[in-house]
Design a protein around this motif. Structure first.
Motif, short mmCIF file in Angstrom:
data_model
loop_
_atom_site.label_atom_id
_atom_site.label_comp_id
_atom_site.label_asym_id
_atom_site.label_seq_id
_atom_site.Cartn_x
_atom_site.Cartn_y
_atom_site.Cartn_z
N SER A 41 32.25 50.32 34.41
CA SER A 41 32.36 50.11 35.69
C SER A 41 32.63 48.61 35.91
N LEU A 42 31.72 47.67 35.18
CA LEU A 42 31.77 46.20 35.27
C LEU A 42 33.21 45.95 34.77
N ILE A 43 33.38 46.14 33.60
CA ILE A 43 34.85 45.96 33.16
C ILE A 43 36.00 46.01 33.94
N SER A 44 35.69 47.25 34.82
CA SER A 44 36.65 47.82 35.90
C SER A 44 36.81 46.71 36.90
N VAL A 45 35.58 46.05 37.19
CA VAL A 45 35.52 45.07 38.10
C VAL A 45 36.49 43.87 38.05
N GLY A 46 36.36 43.47 36.50
CA GLY A 46 37.25 42.47 36.20
C GLY A 46 38.64 42.75 36.00
N TYR A 68 65.14 38.18 38.43
CA TYR A 68 64.98 39.66 38.43
C TYR A 68 63.89 40.00 39.09
N GLY A 69 63.34 39.38 39.64
CA GLY A 69 62.01 39.92 40.13
C GLY A 69 60.56 39.77 39.33
N LYS A 70 59.40 40.25 39.80
CA LYS A 70 58.31 39.77 39.15
C LYS A 70 57.90 41.24 38.64
N GLU A 71 58.60 42.24 38.80
CA GLU A 71 57.98 43.72 38.65
C GLU A 71 57.67 43.77 37.17
N MET A 72 58.19 43.13 36.04
CA MET A 72 57.71 43.26 34.76
C MET A 72 56.44 42.96 34.53
N ILE A 73 55.77 42.04 35.47
CA ILE A 73 54.45 41.56 35.18
C ILE A 73 53.46 42.89 35.23
N GLU A 74 53.75 43.93 36.11
CA GLU A 74 52.89 44.96 36.44
C GLU A 74 52.57 45.82 35.19
N PRO A 75 53.59 46.31 34.49
CA PRO A 75 53.35 46.97 33.23
C PRO A 75 52.63 46.26 32.29
N ILE A 76 52.82 44.95 32.15
CA ILE A 76 52.10 44.06 31.10
C ILE A 76 50.65 44.19 31.52
N LYS A 81 44.75 46.36 30.89
CA LYS A 81 43.75 47.01 31.28
C LYS A 81 43.61 48.00 30.32
N PHE A 82 44.49 49.04 29.81
CA PHE A 82 44.01 50.23 29.21
C PHE A 82 43.75 49.78 27.59
N LEU A 83 44.23 48.78 27.21
CA LEU A 83 43.89 48.19 26.06
C LEU A 83 42.50 47.84 25.87
N VAL A 84 41.83 47.29 27.11
CA VAL A 84 40.52 46.71 27.01
C VAL A 84 39.59 48.09 27.27
N ILE A 85 40.18 49.02 27.89
CA ILE A 85 39.33 50.34 27.92
C ILE A 85 39.28 51.15 26.71
#
Length: 300
Positions: A41-46, A68-76, A81-85
């Motif tokens: 949960s603490l890592i989730s906060v970060g 072309y917009g900044k949308e590519m940032i979202e999947p990165i 996040k999932f790598l940390v998990i």
């Protein structure tokens, strides 16, 4: 976008509350599984704070640097996040194995049961709230947050069942196995939940690499293009569809027969408008590019 920020802030505060609750409870009761829940949960906060910063950054227009917009940032960001998990789950898994091999540890099953019940109900309520809001908001960052809360719900539920089993063992001839229940729960839960971030990382990698979009978007686009090609008797058509965060990139090239009907500029715009209108069922932002050519080499 402001609604997205409010939801991310809500997720941050919620994760911080459960993190502090679990860490304090886990330290007092000397429970690795509760500590694991708290650290998660603490890592989730970060991670939620990173999502909040990302949402603010994406909201600011910067055409010069991001044409072309900044949308590519979202999947990165979601990939990170999932790598940390994943790393957290691996660390918890090996920590549980180490404790199990060293003889386990005594834990107050009754107190652990109380914590697990509070955490399970609380996390599930937050998850449901975010899912309902995400359907309206359409934010990939909020969706990732809701997935984190769902993982935490199942984690807390597994802890709840584990402490129930541990409490039950205390009334049987197998009470000597109780010290092994806490590290065993850590091993089972962290090992099982590894598949969630790994699966999601695969989806985000597809977006980062600009691979073809999911079939639920691709199938509709193919159907629309086939209808337009038949309606206007174009010689051939080429469709490319990829998803990047909340934006769907759609490129359509129609090969017009030199002997057939040649649409002028107004007619081309009308066709583009017709295509866009038929794509209304797709809730994502759309970057639509429709081109017409007599020479196939410009379309391939």
């Amino acid at each position: 976008m402001n609604n997205e920020k409010q939801l991310l802030k809500f997720s941050v505060y919620g994760a911080l509350f459960f993190a502090l609750l679990a860490i304090i409870w886990g330290v007092i009761e000397n429970s690795k599984i509760i500590l694991f829940d708290g650290i998660y949960s603490l890592i989730s906060v970060g991670l939620s704070l990173i999502s909040l910063f990302t949402a603010s950054f994406m909201a600011k227009q910067d055409f010069d640097r991001f044409p072309y917009g900044k949308e590519m940032i979202e999947p990165i960001i979601i990939l990170g996040k999932f790598l940390v998990i994943t790393i957290l789950c691996l660390f918890a898994f090996f920590s549980g194995v180490s404790t199990l091999l060293s003889g386990g540890q005594e834990v107050n099953a009754g107190s652990g049961l109380a914590y697990a019940f509070i955490a399970t109900v609380g996390c599930y309520l937050v998850h449901i709230f975010l899912v309902k809001k995400q359907k309206v908001n359409g934010s990939g960052l909020v969706e990732a947050e809701s997935q984190q809360w769902l993982m935490d719900t199942f984690l807390s539920l597994a802890v709840l069942l584990g402490f129930l089993l541990s409490l039950g063992l205390g009334y049987t001839k197998y009470s000597h196995l109780m010290p092994y229940m806490d590290p065993l729960m850590v091993i089972v839960v962290s090992g099982y939940f590894l598949k969630v971030p790994i699966t999601n990382m695969g989806l985000q990698i597809r977006e980062v690499l600009d691979m073809k979009a999911d079939t639920k978007y691709l199938d509709l686009c193919q159907e629309i293009v086939a209808e337009i090609e038949k309606e206007y008797q174009f010689q051939e058509s080429f469709l490319r569809v990829s998803k990047s965060g909340p934006k769907l990139f759609i490129e359509i090239d129609f090969v017009v027969s030199p002997e057939g009907w040649q649409p002028n500029l107004n007619e081309q715009d009308n066709i583009r408008e017709e295509i866009l209108s038929k794509m209304k069922p797709i809730s994502l932002k759309k970057w639509l590019n429709v081109a017409f050519t007599n020479d196939r080499k410009w379309a391939v």
